[in-house]
Enzyme design. Sequence first.
Site, PDB file in Angstrom:
ATOM      1  N   HIS A  19       0.830  -1.197   0.000  1.00 17.55           N
ATOM      2  CA  HIS A  19       0.000   0.000   0.000  1.00 17.55           C
ATOM      3  C   HIS A  19       0.868   1.251   0.000  1.00 17.55           C
ATOM      4  O   HIS A  19       1.939   1.279   0.571  1.00 17.55           O
ATOM      5  CB  HIS A  19      -0.990   0.029   1.166  1.00 17.55           C
ATOM      6  CG  HIS A  19      -0.377  -0.115   2.527  1.00 17.55           C
ATOM      7  ND1 HIS A  19       0.154  -1.299   3.003  1.00 17.55           N
ATOM      8  CD2 HIS A  19      -0.226   0.782   3.525  1.00 17.55           C
ATOM      9  CE1 HIS A  19       0.600  -1.130   4.240  1.00 17.55           C
ATOM     10  NE2 HIS A  19       0.388   0.132   4.577  1.00 17.55           N
TER      11      HIS A  19
ATOM     12  N   HIS B 253       0.867   5.299   0.845  1.00 14.20           N
ATOM     13  CA  HIS B 253       0.213   6.374   1.593  1.00 14.20           C
ATOM     14  C   HIS B 253       0.327   7.677   0.811  1.00 14.20           C
ATOM     15  O   HIS B 253       1.399   8.000   0.291  1.00 14.20           O
ATOM     16  CB  HIS B 253       0.896   6.596   2.949  1.00 14.20           C
ATOM     17  CG  HIS B 253       0.651   5.543   3.948  1.00 14.20           C
ATOM     18  ND1 HIS B 253      -0.329   5.644   4.909  1.00 14.20           N
ATOM     19  CD2 HIS B 253       1.260   4.352   4.159  1.00 14.20           C
ATOM     20  CE1 HIS B 253      -0.307   4.569   5.667  1.00 14.20           C
ATOM     21  NE2 HIS B 253       0.651   3.757   5.224  1.00 14.20           N
TER      22      HIS B 253
END
Length: 143
Positions: free
Chosen positions: A104, A106
Site C-alpha cells: 500500500h 500512503h
Amino acid sequence: MDELEQDCLFCKIIRGEVPSYTIFENEDIYAFLDLSQVNPGHSLMIPKKHIVNLFDYTPNEAQKYLQYIPTIANAIKQFDSKITGMNITTNNGTSAGQVIMHSHIHFIPRFEGDGLTTATRNNEKKYTKADYQKIATQIKSNF
C-alpha cells in the site's frame, strides 16, 4: 479476485467485506481514505492483487499498479486548495513500519505549518568517500 488472501484486511476491503471510503477504483487498484487521517485527505492505494510489498513486485506489476500514483496524488491535491505538498510513502517490511502485509502507498497531504515531521537523520559525517564508493559498488552489482 482469486489473487486475494482470505485473512488479509486489505483483501477483505477489496472484496467489500470491510467497509471503506473509496476515492478511486478500477480493475487494477483500489484507493480509499486511511482511517487515521494524519491530515485531511490521507489515502491509501492498494493493488487488487495480494502483493506483500514493493520487494515482491515484478516489473510488469510495478508498471500496472504504480502508474496510478500521480493520478491519485493530483486528485487529492485538488480536493483542498490549501494543500501545498504531499508525502507519498510506503513501508516495506516490519522493520520499516509495515503493519498490514499487503502492498500500500500512503498519500498524506501537507499544509504549510501542519507540524508533521519525517523521521530522517543525516549521517554524512560517519562516511568517507571510500565508504560511499563501496556501498554504491555493492548496490550496483545487484542490477
